[in-house]
Design a protein around this motif. Structure first.
Motif, short mmCIF file in Angstrom:
data_model
loop_
_atom_site.label_atom_id
_atom_site.label_comp_id
_atom_site.label_asym_id
_atom_site.label_seq_id
_atom_site.Cartn_x
_atom_site.Cartn_y
_atom_site.Cartn_z
N ALA A 52 0.58 -0.91 -0.39
CA ALA A 52 0.14 -0.14 -0.07
C ALA A 52 0.80 1.63 0.24
O ALA A 52 0.27 2.63 -1.22
CB ALA A 52 -0.72 -0.27 1.23
N MET A 53 1.87 0.99 0.40
CA MET A 53 2.57 2.54 0.59
C MET A 53 3.50 2.20 -0.60
O MET A 53 3.83 3.94 -0.69
CB MET A 53 3.73 2.18 2.02
N ILE A 54 4.06 1.45 -1.36
CA ILE A 54 4.71 1.92 -2.57
C ILE A 54 3.74 2.48 -3.06
O ILE A 54 3.56 2.70 -4.83
CB ILE A 54 5.24 0.44 -2.92
N TYR A 55 2.69 2.31 -3.42
CA TYR A 55 2.03 2.11 -4.22
C TYR A 55 1.14 4.07 -4.35
O TYR A 55 0.89 4.88 -4.90
CB TYR A 55 -0.17 0.99 -4.20
N TRP A 56 1.11 4.27 -2.80
CA TRP A 56 0.71 5.63 -2.48
C TRP A 56 1.79 6.08 -2.86
O TRP A 56 2.18 7.91 -4.06
CB TRP A 56 0.60 5.01 -1.39
N ALA A 57 3.27 5.54 -2.96
CA ALA A 57 4.42 6.93 -3.26
C ALA A 57 4.13 7.17 -4.54
O ALA A 57 4.40 8.35 -5.42
CB ALA A 57 5.52 5.86 -3.16
N VAL A 58 3.82 5.96 -5.45
CA VAL A 58 4.37 5.65 -6.87
C VAL A 58 2.69 6.59 -7.75
O VAL A 58 2.92 7.71 -8.48
CB VAL A 58 3.81 4.10 -7.34
N ALA A 59 1.59 6.66 -6.65
CA ALA A 59 0.28 7.74 -7.45
C ALA A 59 1.12 8.93 -7.15
O ALA A 59 0.23 9.99 -7.91
CB ALA A 59 -0.63 7.14 -6.53
N ILE A 60 1.80 9.37 -5.98
CA ILE A 60 1.56 10.84 -5.39
C ILE A 60 2.81 10.82 -6.45
O ILE A 60 3.20 12.13 -6.66
CB ILE A 60 2.53 10.66 -4.05
N ASN A 61 3.73 10.38 -6.97
CA ASN A 61 5.46 10.88 -7.23
C ASN A 61 4.53 10.37 -9.36
O ASN A 61 5.24 11.16 -10.11
CB ASN A 61 6.51 9.74 -8.10
N THR A 62 3.64 10.60 -8.93
CA THR A 62 3.00 10.41 -10.79
C THR A 62 2.35 11.53 -11.41
O THR A 62 2.12 11.88 -12.36
CB THR A 62 2.07 9.15 -11.78
#
Length: 151
Positions: A52-62
């Motif tokens: 979930a944290m990796i998904y959140w980081a990817v979503a924020i960085n895009t």
């Protein structure tokens, strides 16, 4: 090269995205040194949290705002409200009537309606957006009591 013909890319949550990535790395790294999980369910919970944290980081960085020669593109951003699903939006500079930073929200008024998203008045993102809009001949009005004035 003239700045109007270069693409200007602004990532509004770059610091938050980096923090989440670093926190995820620390949590995963700490998992190898501190092994206190006793059941398979605890391992699954930990793995789910990391995913979930990796998904959140990817979503924020895009999420980014890209200024081209003729338009501004909001990529994967919640532009309708704070809780709207992220989407892409392209606004031609000809369509934009006004850009205002009111309180802690940026409002872009155009011929097709209004776009807004949260933005702190003295953030790096606000400064970059002000510069980019003004470089394209669009005035950027700041009307916020959150701006600290120096005497």
């Amino acid at each position: 090269m003239d700045t109007l013909h270069q693409n200007i890319c602004i990532k509004p949550y770059k610091t938050l995205g980096r923090f989440i990535i670093a926190l995820t790395i620390v949590l995963v790294g700490a998992n190898f040194f501190i092994d206190q999980r006793e059941s398979f369910a605890e391992y699954l919970l930990f793995a789910g949290n990391c995913i979930a944290m990796i998904y959140w980081a990817v979503a924020i960085n895009t999420q980014k705002i890209v200024f081209s020669a003729t338009s501004v593109n909001f990529i994967k951003m919640s532009v309708e409200s704070d809780f709207a699903l992220p989407r892409d939006l392209e606004l031609s500079f000809d369509e934009i009537n006004a850009v205002r930073l009111l309180g802690d929200h940026l409002f872009i008024y155009g011929t097709r309606g209004k776009v807004s998203f949260p933005l702190k008045p003295q953030s790096k993102t606000a400064i970059a957006l002000k510069s980019a809009f003004e470089a394209h001949g669009i005035p950027f009005e700041i009307n916020s009591s959150l701006v600290m004035h120096k005497p």
